[in-house]
Design an enzyme around this catalytic site. Structure first.
Site, PDB file in Angstrom:
ATOM      1  CE1 TYR A   1      -4.267  -1.513   0.725  1.00 16.46           C
ATOM      2  CE2 TYR A   1      -2.985  -2.959   2.138  1.00 16.46           C
ATOM      3  CZ  TYR A   1      -4.151  -2.670   1.469  1.00 16.46           C
ATOM      4  OH  TYR A   1      -5.200  -3.540   1.544  1.00 16.46           O
TER       5      TYR A   1
ATOM      6  CE1 TYR B   1      -2.163  -6.945   3.498  1.00 13.38           C
ATOM      7  CE2 TYR B   1      -2.856  -6.601   1.233  1.00 13.38           C
ATOM      8  CZ  TYR B   1      -3.101  -6.493   2.597  1.00 13.38           C
ATOM      9  OH  TYR B   1      -4.275  -5.965   3.031  1.00 13.38           O
TER      10      TYR B   1
ATOM     11  NE  ARG C   1      -7.049 -10.364   4.131  1.00 12.80           N
ATOM     12  CZ  ARG C   1      -7.984  -9.493   3.744  1.00 12.80           C
ATOM     13  NH1 ARG C   1      -7.800  -8.208   3.871  1.00 12.80           N
ATOM     14  NH2 ARG C   1      -9.124  -9.898   3.236  1.00 12.80           N
TER      15      ARG C   1
ATOM     16  CG  HIS D   1      -8.036  -7.479  -0.430  1.00 14.15           C
ATOM     17  ND1 HIS D   1      -6.876  -8.072   0.022  1.00 14.15           N
ATOM     18  CD2 HIS D   1      -8.112  -6.282   0.215  1.00 14.15           C
ATOM     19  CE1 HIS D   1      -6.286  -7.277   0.903  1.00 14.15           C
ATOM     20  NE2 HIS D   1      -7.012  -6.174   1.040  1.00 14.15           N
TER      21      HIS D   1
ATOM     22  CG  HIS E   1      -9.795  -2.395   1.091  1.00 20.18           C
ATOM     23  ND1 HIS E   1     -10.125  -2.940   2.307  1.00 20.18           N
ATOM     24  CD2 HIS E   1      -8.480  -2.697   0.902  1.00 20.18           C
ATOM     25  CE1 HIS E   1      -9.069  -3.537   2.838  1.00 20.18           C
ATOM     26  NE2 HIS E   1      -8.052  -3.399   2.004  1.00 20.18           N
TER      27      HIS E   1
END
Lengths: 208, 241
Positions: free
Chosen positions: B107, B146, B156, B159, B161
């Site tokens: 991120y 990640y 995870r 994906h 959000h």
């Protein structure tokens, strides 16, 4: 076989995660991407009404401030009208007030701040007036479905005593968790509204 | 036309419970008291309204909205679908926001320290309004998986959000979209907090080859359903006289 109802199911909620800021308030995550940002100062120079600041922290079950929470608020204008087509009452709309704010808690202190105006009285069900209040929605890492609550103004004693929603809360000790106390600071009126997710003095959350 | 007023009660059996011990962070961040059920008033059936003035022209193009020296690294994808309510009616002009890691799983956030590199050309967030038929779309690169600290070896699944508004503040929803075929979905404690397998399946976007751009970009389809709203058949005015 009997007829089937043709409803479809709501999409399941998932946590906003620890990095919700990059999506919803990227300026707070440390970078600049959008020309217009949604923010926490929602009273413009022409907005009608009494300026107030709301300030507080969100605490977890250990009493620690949650430093990655995202808060949104939704409220009526000073005349008590929501800026939305479903509010069809003959009350003035304020062209300089959407009524919606979004902010994150500070990554170090956990403090959130919203600069807005005090909302007017809005009728509740069956025309019973609701005391001035601001609707809150709280999401964060570890919160699987966004939490809804309301902030009321502790200095509106009479209106609060008659409020149909506050009166749904049977225990007086729990009702108090929705009352924000005013303090004066540097000429500003600041309402302190702490939210406790769990444990002692747990905030009342609503299934709306 | 009948006025639509109150929202259908939320069916909590398809949502993850607030206290989901397998997702450890939820343990101290979930209320222990029961939620207080509240019938809708004007405060619940209204919500913020957004318009095109709130958005910029590249806000729904994550391939271009942070590009500095060229396109970001990664598989080029389109994500598209409709925003509907539980009656199947489209929800028009509603704000849909999205955020994600880059192709390496990182991120662009000052708190993310995963060793995958930041992509100088990828911001990882965008937003759009649904059109008159509830349709939305955006372009991005496929996010990578990640690791995260839940169990020692928790990863995870890839994906994106999503944040969606609807017309009333109680329709407000945040969720995550997963990708068809990702083997990490079934091991994820956040996914598995959802008690209903069908509700999990509805978060998994299938590959939609018909919506892809040949020789250019693949497409995935993700429909989003928000709470339905009942029509007034008999007098049940929220605000009285």
């Amino acid at each position: 076989m009997i007829n089937k109802l043709a409803y479809i199911k709501e999409t399941a909620s998932q946590t906003a995660g620890p990095y919700v800021h990059i999506g919803l308030i990227p300026h707070q995550a440390g970078f600049d991407i959008f020309a217009t940002n949604f923010g926490n100062a929602i009273a413009g120079p022409k907005t009608e009404g009494q300026r107030i600041t709301i300030e507080g922290r969100v605490f977890d079950g250990t009493g620690t401030p949650v430093r990655d929470v995202l808060i949104e608020t939704w409220q009526a204008n000073a005349a008590g009208r929501y800026n939305h087509p479903a509010d069809t009452r003959n009350k003035p709309l304020d062209p300089d007030f959407r009524g919606w704010a979004r902010t994150g808690s500070d990554f170090e202190t956990g403090i959130y701040t919203i600069d807005t105006i005090k909302p007017g009285i809005v009728p509740g069900r069956h025309g019973r007036p609701m005391a001035p209040h601001i609707n809150f929605w709280i999401v964060a890492r570890g919160i699987n479905v966004g939490l809804n609550t309301r902030m009321y103004f502790a200095d509106e004693r009479e209106a609060n005593a008659a409020d149909p929603v506050l009166n749904l809360i049977e225990l007086d000790v729990r009702r108090k968790t929705l009352l924000a106390e005013p303090v004066r600071r540097d000429g500003k009126i600041v309402y302190r509204f702490d939210i406790r997710l769990q444990g002692e003095n747990e905030t009342v959350f609503f299934d709306v | 036309m009948q006025a639509k007023v109150e929202f259908f009660q939320r069916d909590r059996s398809i949502h993850p419970p607030l206290h989901a011990p397998g997702y450890k962070t939820s343990v101290t961040r979930s209320p222990r008291q029961a939620l207080l059920s509240l019938q809708n008033s004007l405060s619940e059936v209204t919500g913020p309204v957004f318009g095109h003035n709130d958005l910029g022209p590249l806000d729904n193009d994550l391939i271009r909205n942070y590009a500095k020296t060229g396109d970001p690294i990664g598989e080029r994808i389109i994500v598209h679908g409709r925003v509907l309510d539980e009656s199947g009616r489209p929800i028009p002009n509603t704000l849909v926001e999205f955020w994600q890691v880059n192709a390496g799983g990182r991120y662009r956030h000052k708190k993310d320290t995963y060793l995958a590199p930041i992509d100088p050309n990828f911001g990882g967030c965008g937003r759009t309004l649904s059109d008159a038929d509830g349709r939305y779309f955006f372009r991005t690169v496929k996010p990578g998986p990640y690791p995260w600290r839940n169990y020692v070896n928790s990863w995870r699944p890839a994906h994106i959000h999503f944040s969606i508004f609807g017309s009333g503040f109680v329709q407000r929803l945040i969720t995550q979209m997963y990708f068809e075929g990702d083997p990490l979905i079934k091991t994820c404690p956040i996914v598995n907090a959802i008690p209903d397998p069908d509700a999990i399946d509805r978060l998994i976007a299938p590959l939609d080859l018909n919506a892809s751009v040949p020789l250019d970009t693949l497409a995935y389809r993700f429909d989003i359903v928000l709470r339905g709203q009942r029509s007034t058949m008999f007098e049940n005015r929220l605000e009285g006289n």
